[in-house]
Design a protein around this motif. Structure first.
Motif, short mmCIF file in Angstrom:
data_model
loop_
_atom_site.label_atom_id
_atom_site.label_comp_id
_atom_site.label_asym_id
_atom_site.label_seq_id
_atom_site.Cartn_x
_atom_site.Cartn_y
_atom_site.Cartn_z
N LEU A 5 0.84 -1.19 0.00
CA LEU A 5 0.00 0.00 0.00
C LEU A 5 0.88 1.24 0.00
O LEU A 5 1.97 1.21 0.57
CB LEU A 5 -0.91 -0.01 1.23
CG LEU A 5 -1.93 -1.14 1.31
CD1 LEU A 5 -2.75 -1.03 2.60
CD2 LEU A 5 -2.85 -1.15 0.10
N PRO A 6 0.46 2.36 -0.60
CA PRO A 6 -0.84 2.56 -1.25
C PRO A 6 -1.07 1.55 -2.38
O PRO A 6 -0.13 1.06 -3.00
CB PRO A 6 -0.76 3.98 -1.82
CG PRO A 6 0.31 4.64 -1.02
CD PRO A 6 1.29 3.55 -0.70
N GLY A 7 -2.35 1.29 -2.62
CA GLY A 7 -2.70 0.22 -3.53
C GLY A 7 -2.72 0.62 -4.98
O GLY A 7 -2.34 1.74 -5.35
N PRO A 8 -3.20 -0.26 -5.83
CA PRO A 8 -3.26 -0.02 -7.27
C PRO A 8 -4.40 0.91 -7.64
O PRO A 8 -5.23 1.28 -6.80
CB PRO A 8 -3.48 -1.42 -7.83
CG PRO A 8 -4.24 -2.12 -6.75
CD PRO A 8 -3.69 -1.58 -5.46
N THR A 9 -4.46 1.25 -8.92
CA THR A 9 -5.57 2.04 -9.47
C THR A 9 -6.46 1.12 -10.30
O THR A 9 -5.97 0.41 -11.18
CB THR A 9 -5.06 3.19 -10.34
OG1 THR A 9 -4.30 4.09 -9.53
CG2 THR A 9 -6.21 3.95 -10.99
N VAL A 26 -13.67 0.24 -1.33
CA VAL A 26 -12.23 -0.07 -1.39
C VAL A 26 -11.34 1.10 -1.01
O VAL A 26 -10.12 0.93 -0.95
CB VAL A 26 -11.84 -0.62 -2.78
CG1 VAL A 26 -12.60 -1.90 -3.07
CG2 VAL A 26 -12.05 0.42 -3.87
N ALA A 27 -11.91 2.25 -0.72
CA ALA A 27 -11.07 3.35 -0.21
C ALA A 27 -10.30 2.95 1.04
O ALA A 27 -9.11 3.28 1.16
CB ALA A 27 -11.94 4.58 0.06
N VAL A 31 -7.12 1.47 -2.43
CA VAL A 31 -7.28 1.32 -3.87
C VAL A 31 -7.82 2.63 -4.45
O VAL A 31 -8.85 3.15 -3.99
CB VAL A 31 -8.24 0.17 -4.22
CG1 VAL A 31 -8.45 0.07 -5.73
CG2 VAL A 31 -7.70 -1.15 -3.66
N GLU A 32 -7.14 3.17 -5.46
CA GLU A 32 -7.64 4.34 -6.18
C GLU A 32 -8.58 3.87 -7.29
O GLU A 32 -8.32 2.86 -7.95
CB GLU A 32 -6.47 5.11 -6.79
CG GLU A 32 -5.46 5.63 -5.78
CD GLU A 32 -5.98 6.79 -4.97
OE1 GLU A 32 -6.80 7.57 -5.51
OE2 GLU A 32 -5.59 6.92 -3.80
#
Length: 391
Positions: A5-9, A26-27, A31-32
């Protein structure tokens, strides 16, 4: 797979209420979410990272989405499977569910034929192209539900035809390629939210009872008020359906429970579905979070029931399209058993899905059918106290 993390888009084709609820779910996971939708400031925009304004068949917009994402998915069947496959290949990102699955499901006749080929039980059906052909089918079936092969949803594109002399008008109302299904006298409608993850893992959420009026889902009751044999058969049929479909994600599998105890597949949605909105409060992991987990190839969350739940849809109750202002929300917010979800649509129109509320059984209930009957009555009363009409 190592997750950091930060996660994927995640790129999502469609920015309606389903895209909104994906973003909300998923925030917390980092996840963006970027959505593509033709409506500026679409419902998902307040809760996602960005919106690309463009049509679902806009090649440039689809390619832009793919270029900004680590994975692609869709929340509406109007997504173009060919463009999604092309953009995913060019930008080397996965797209789930598989575009081939979307192609199959987009055409209701092709969908039914694929199920029959796999030995999955469905109502009797036939392609129809002329009034005369439909008249013969109606006589053979003793009544039929005429369905547009493509593009129908929320009751649009479905016309009941009870007698042969209604055939011509029904075909005119559909206005395109159509299929007819036998008009079933069923015991109840039920649904299973099925889930496919990485390495072929499959899970199902508890069987849900779905209550429709005018072909639009009004309430969902989870778990369904039916017997154990039907529950077991519905779960078995749902897993057979999942075997037919390629790609990862959540699939909404709508079913009929016939009067003689058969379970027949009605329709499939290759995405989270209104029948599964209760999972936000009533399951350990919501259908929205699990859909994103599956698309990304992450471990799936448990689908176990946390509490019996009833979802009641909030539909437009006006006679014309107008700016949306909902009153009566105070009573829902005061109800300790209820949670409210607003979809963020600027305009209300007759029977448009504008939000939903979910009532969950309080701790200490014995979860008998009577408890779920009472929960359904409470959810309906709260929902029926809401209105878009002038006070």
């Amino acid at each position: 797979m190592s997750i950091t993390l930060p996660g994927p888009t995640l790129g999502v084709v469609g920015g309606g209420q389903l895209g909104r609820m994906m973003g909300e779910a998923v925030a917390p996971l980092g996840v963006e979410v970027v959505v593509l939708d033709p409506t500026p400031d679409c419902p998902a925009t307040p809760v996602v990272s960005d919106q690309i304004v463009g049509g679902f068949d806009d090649a440039d917009a689809i390619h832009e989405l793919a270029s900004r994402a680590d994975a692609l998915t869709f929340e509406i069947e109007l997504a173009d499977p060919d463009l999604m496959a092309e953009a995913a290949a060019e930008h080397d990102v996965p797209v789930h569910p598989d575009p081939d699955t979307l192609r199959t499901i987009q055409d209701k006749l092709v969908q039914k034929e694929a199920l029959v080929d796999a030995g999955i039980p469905v109502p009797e059906f036939a392609a129809v192209a002329t009034a005369g052909g439909l008249e013969r089918v109606v006589e053979e079936f003793g009544g039929a539900m005429l369905k547009a092969r493509e593009g129908g949803y929320d009751g649009r594109g479905n016309v009941p035809v009870e007698t042969p002399d209604e055939a011509a008008a029904a075909l005119d109302a559909i206005g395109g390629a159509a299929m007819a299904e036998e008009l079933l006298d069923f015991e109840r409608e039920i649904a299973v939210m099925g889930l496919k993850g990485a390495d072929g893992e499959t899970r199902t959420y508890p069987v849900t009872e779905t209550i429709h009026r005018e072909e639009i889902l009004r309430e969902s009751v989870a778990p369904a008020r039916t017997d154990d044999a039907i529950v077991a058969e519905a779960e078995s049929v749902a897993r057979d359906v999942l075997d037919v479909l390629d790609g990862r994600g959540v699939f909404g599998i709508e079913l009929f429970e016939s009067r003689d105890g058969e379970v027949l597949v009605n329709e499939i949605a290759p995405r989270p579905h209104n029948s599964g909105h209760w999972t936000i409060e009533g399951a350990r992991t919501s259908q929205f979070e699990n859909h994103v987990r599956a698309v990304l190839g992450w471990p799936l969350g448990p689908t176990d029931l946390v509490a019996p739940a009833v979802t009641a849809n909030v539909l437009g109750d006006t006679e014309e399209t107008r700016p949306a202002t909902l009153s009566g929300v105070d009573d829902v917010l005061r109800a300790p058993e209820a949670d409210f979800h607003w979809y963020g649509k600027a305009d209300v129109r007759p029977l448009r899905k504008m939000g939903h509320l979910t009532a969950t059984l309080e701790a200490g209930g014995d979860d008998g059918a009577a408890d779920r009957d009472d929960l359904l009555s409470r959810a309906r009363a709260l929902r029926d106290g809401l209105t878009f009409r002038d006070a």
